[in-house]
Enzyme design. Structure first.
Site, PDB file in Angstrom:
ATOM      1  N   CYS A 264       0.621  -1.517  -0.186  1.00  0.00           N
ATOM      2  CA  CYS A 264      -0.433   0.016   0.420  1.00  0.00           C
ATOM      3  C   CYS A 264       0.723   1.015  -0.197  1.00  0.00           C
ATOM      4  CB  CYS A 264      -1.034  -0.460   0.809  1.00  0.00           C
ATOM      5  SG  CYS A 264      -1.642  -0.863   0.580  1.00  0.00           S
TER       6      CYS A 264
HETATM    7  N1  LIG Z   1      -2.769  -7.056   0.715  1.00  0.00           N
HETATM    8  C1  LIG Z   1      -3.234  -5.172   1.652  1.00  0.00           C
HETATM    9  O1  LIG Z   1      -2.433  -5.703   2.625  1.00  0.00           O
HETATM   10  C2  LIG Z   1      -4.037  -4.576   0.917  1.00  0.00           C
HETATM   11  C3  LIG Z   1      -5.083  -3.993   1.436  1.00  0.00           C
HETATM   12  C4  LIG Z   1      -5.812  -2.632   0.242  1.00  0.00           C
HETATM   13  C5  LIG Z   1      -5.667  -3.100  -0.565  1.00  0.00           C
HETATM   14  N2  LIG Z   1      -5.122  -3.632  -1.116  1.00  0.00           N
HETATM   15  C6  LIG Z   1      -5.120  -3.880  -3.097  1.00  0.00           C
HETATM   16  O2  LIG Z   1      -5.750  -5.109  -3.034  1.00  0.00           O
HETATM   17  C7  LIG Z   1      -5.355  -5.417  -3.973  1.00  0.00           C
HETATM   18  C8  LIG Z   1      -4.423  -6.593  -4.383  1.00  0.00           C
HETATM   19  O3  LIG Z   1      -3.600  -6.861  -3.303  1.00  0.00           O
HETATM   20  P1  LIG Z   1      -3.109  -8.390  -2.814  1.00  0.00           P
HETATM   21  O4  LIG Z   1      -2.338  -7.493  -1.637  1.00  0.00           O
HETATM   22  O5  LIG Z   1      -4.786  -8.933  -2.244  1.00  0.00           O
HETATM   23  O6  LIG Z   1      -1.708  -9.072  -4.055  1.00  0.00           O
HETATM   24  P2  LIG Z   1      -1.539 -10.227  -3.731  1.00  0.00           P
HETATM   25  O7  LIG Z   1      -0.674 -10.347  -4.808  1.00  0.00           O
HETATM   26  O8  LIG Z   1      -2.060 -10.943  -2.037  1.00  0.00           O
HETATM   27  O9  LIG Z   1      -3.251 -11.306  -4.276  1.00  0.00           O
HETATM   28  C9  LIG Z   1      -3.338 -10.698  -6.025  1.00  0.00           C
HETATM   29  C10 LIG Z   1      -3.703 -12.291  -6.552  1.00  0.00           C
HETATM   30  O10 LIG Z   1      -4.320 -11.916  -8.300  1.00  0.00           O
HETATM   31  C11 LIG Z   1      -3.423 -12.789  -8.891  1.00  0.00           C
HETATM   32  N3  LIG Z   1      -4.207 -12.827  -9.845  1.00  0.00           N
HETATM   33  C12 LIG Z   1      -3.061 -11.873 -10.940  1.00  0.00           C
HETATM   34  N4  LIG Z   1      -4.313 -11.699 -12.333  1.00  0.00           N
HETATM   35  C13 LIG Z   1      -4.859 -12.279 -12.099  1.00  0.00           C
HETATM   36  C14 LIG Z   1      -5.817 -12.668 -12.941  1.00  0.00           C
HETATM   37  N5  LIG Z   1      -5.863 -12.511 -14.418  1.00  0.00           N
HETATM   38  N6  LIG Z   1      -6.977 -13.621 -12.563  1.00  0.00           N
HETATM   39  C15 LIG Z   1      -7.247 -13.763 -11.512  1.00  0.00           C
HETATM   40  N7  LIG Z   1      -5.854 -13.701 -10.155  1.00  0.00           N
HETATM   41  C16 LIG Z   1      -5.057 -12.958 -10.914  1.00  0.00           C
HETATM   42  C17 LIG Z   1      -2.470 -13.061  -8.398  1.00  0.00           C
HETATM   43  O11 LIG Z   1      -2.083 -14.405  -8.610  1.00  0.00           O
HETATM   44  C18 LIG Z   1      -2.726 -12.585  -6.533  1.00  0.00           C
HETATM   45  O12 LIG Z   1      -2.665 -14.675  -5.738  1.00  0.00           O
HETATM   46  C19 LIG Z   1      -3.725  -4.300  -4.799  1.00  0.00           C
HETATM   47  O13 LIG Z   1      -4.565  -3.695  -5.502  1.00  0.00           O
HETATM   48  C20 LIG Z   1      -3.692  -3.698  -3.506  1.00  0.00           C
HETATM   49  O14 LIG Z   1      -3.091  -2.630  -3.811  1.00  0.00           O
HETATM   50  C21 LIG Z   1      -4.040  -4.783  -0.666  1.00  0.00           C
END
Ligand SMILES: NC(=O)c1ccc[n+]([C@@H]2O[C@H](COP(=O)([O-])OP(=O)(O)OC[C@H]3O[C@@H](n4cnc5c(N)ncnc54)[C@H](O)[C@@H]3O)[C@@H](O)[C@H]2O)c1
Length: 422
Positions: A264
């Site tokens: 983030c």
């Molecule tokens: N981790 C946090 O604390 C947090 C908090 C708030 C917002 N976010 C936001 O949420 C979003 C996701 O973050 P995250 O931490 O869960 O990421 P992450 O990398 O843990 O998970 C995302 C997943 O999406 C999958 N993916 C990628 N392309 C894909 C596709 N075409 N089809 C299906 N799956 C696909 C990846 O393989 C991965 O497992 C980001 O935009 C991030 O900024 C994260």
């Protein structure tokens, strides 16, 4: 159809998507957890959770309910009522990389049917839902948003490791491209969380997330810079921060540290500044300044470490440096964008031998060339100097307090004869 039989597809089974999927199962939805990562899907099918806040028991219960299907196959999405997109939105060379949203929208669009709702949760700049997501969904499905299907945006507020505020009891901001979309998006999250907070449009919801993280980023930068100057001025900044925090109004406590990490803070504010520059041709100065200060904190830590070693008549070159805690945040194993990674690079360039102590970090993400050691008195005594980077709850801080070698405490967690605070 009742909410008990509704089909939800959660695209991306990562730190954000998996908790949404688990909660939706709990709320009675039939859930398809889509991900393109083989290892993640295999792990999920075997009941192995890699997300700190989701226990393997929770995951296994979801699998056994028969209402959770982790899969790589988008065809399983067919006939969904609600789809939530939670794919990564990183920066590539400082520029927002929306390819994950684009790819998942294209894949999902083939399975979009009339009456369905698609919600974006990935953090992104204001305008993404309307300008990027909708055209792709319409192209792939031949349907029209607002007429045939519903679209909204709802930012994620997950705080990994937070034992008070979890997915369910944290208010959730919801939005839709029109009143009908908002109604559906809100109804979905009303099933999952205790309180939803509607806003009038998707842009406002997108900006809400960026505002929250930019606020945090800027305030951390403020105390980080204060820590640097306070040290030079011989003022105990930590004590001043504590004292200021006694003010019951108009002040919010932030503490200095070795830099910011995770998915983030190092990323989201730049989505905002990029959009401001692209659309308005202007520089978002607060963001640029905060990036500059926070990005350089690991370099500052390395510099302080050099001074510490110098006092003992040693150079960084050839010294054995034990880094305690490598993940970006207390009580999580997430090492993405962690300031420890930049610190490791800097120390290595200066010739240090680096040892890491952090059992929470997933083995395949362990930084290359860093020796792994357990958190013991022997490990500490084997070092020329120790840096407390991340203060996981399992670390018995007495070991550091009694350390025979100098310790740089970047978190103000320990006192003792060998301790130097940031
Ligand atoms: N981790 C946090 O604390 C947090 C908090 C708030 C917002 N976010 C936001 O949420 C979003 C996701 O973050 P995250 O931490 O869960 O990421 P992450 O990398 O843990 O998970 C995302 C997943 O999406 C999958 N993916 C990628 N392309 C894909 C596709 N075409 N089809 C299906 N799956 C696909 C990846 O393989 C991965 O497992 C980001 O935009 C991030 O900024 C994260």
């Amino acid at each position: 159809m009742t909410s008990q039989t509704k089909r939800a597809v959660i695209v991306g089974q990562g730190y954000v998507g998996l908790p949404v999927a688990m909660r939706a199962v709990d709320a009675g939805y039939q859930v398809v957890g889509l991900d393109v990562d083989d290892r993640r899907i295999d792990g999920l099918r075997n009941g192995e959770s890699y997300v700190d806040d989701i226990t393997s028991e929770t995951l296994n219960a979801a699998l056994q309910s028969g209402r959770y299907l982790p899969t790589k196959d988008y065809a399983e999405a067919a006939g969904f009522d609600v789809a939530v997109i939670t794919v990564p939105t990183p920066l590539s060379e400082g520029i927002p990389d929306l390819t994950f949203i684009e790819d998942s929208a294209r894949s999902l669009s083939a399975h979009l049917s009339k009456g369905a709702t698609v919600i974006l949760e990935s953090t992104t700049y204001p305008g993404t839902t309307e300008e990027l997501l909708i055209p792709l969904l319409e192209q792939g499905s031949g349907l029209t948003a607002g007429e045939d299907f519903f679209v909204g945006y709802s930012p994620e507020r997950i705080d990994p490791g937070n034992k008070t505020w979890n997915f369910q009891n944290t208010p959730k901001v919801v939005s839709g491209i029109d009143a009908a979309s908002l109604e559906r998006v809100q109804a979905f999250y009303d099933d999952l969380v205790e309180r939803t907070v509607p806003v009038s449009g998707t842009k406002e919801a997108e900006l809400t997330k960026l505002l929250e993280n930019t606020f945090r980023h800027v305030n951390i930068a403020l105390v980080n810079e204060l820590a640097i100057f306070g040290h030079q001025l011989g003022v105990d900044v930590w004590e001043s921060i504590e004292a200021a925090s006694s003010k019951p109004f108009g002040y919010m406590k932030f503490t200095p540290g070795p830099g910011v990490g995770g998915h983030c803070l190092p990323v989201d504010p730049s989505y905002l500044s990029w959009q401001v520059r692209r659309k308005l041709g202007q520089s978002f100065r607060f963001v640029e300044l905060a990036n500059d200060i926070n990005d350089h904190m690991p370099d500052y830590v390395a510099q302080r470490l050099m001074v510490l070693l110098n006092r003992a008549g040693k150079a960084l070159n050839g010294s054995r440096i034990v880094l305690v805690g490598l993940s970006y945040k207390r009580n999580t194993g997430d090492i993405r964008e962690s300031p420890s990674l930049r610190l490791i690079d800097v120390l290595r360039e200066l010739g240090a031998v680096i040892v890491g102590v952090d059992d929470r970090v997933e083995p395949h993400r362990w930084p290359a060339g860093v020796e792994q050691a357990p958190y013991t008195a022997e490990t500490i005594a084997s070092a020329d100097a120790v840096v407390l980077v991340t203060d996981h709850e399992e670390f018995d801080l007495n070991l550091l307090a009694e350390s025979p070698v100098p310790v740089l405490d970047t978190k103000n967690r320990v006192t003792g004869p060998s301790i130097e605070r940031l």
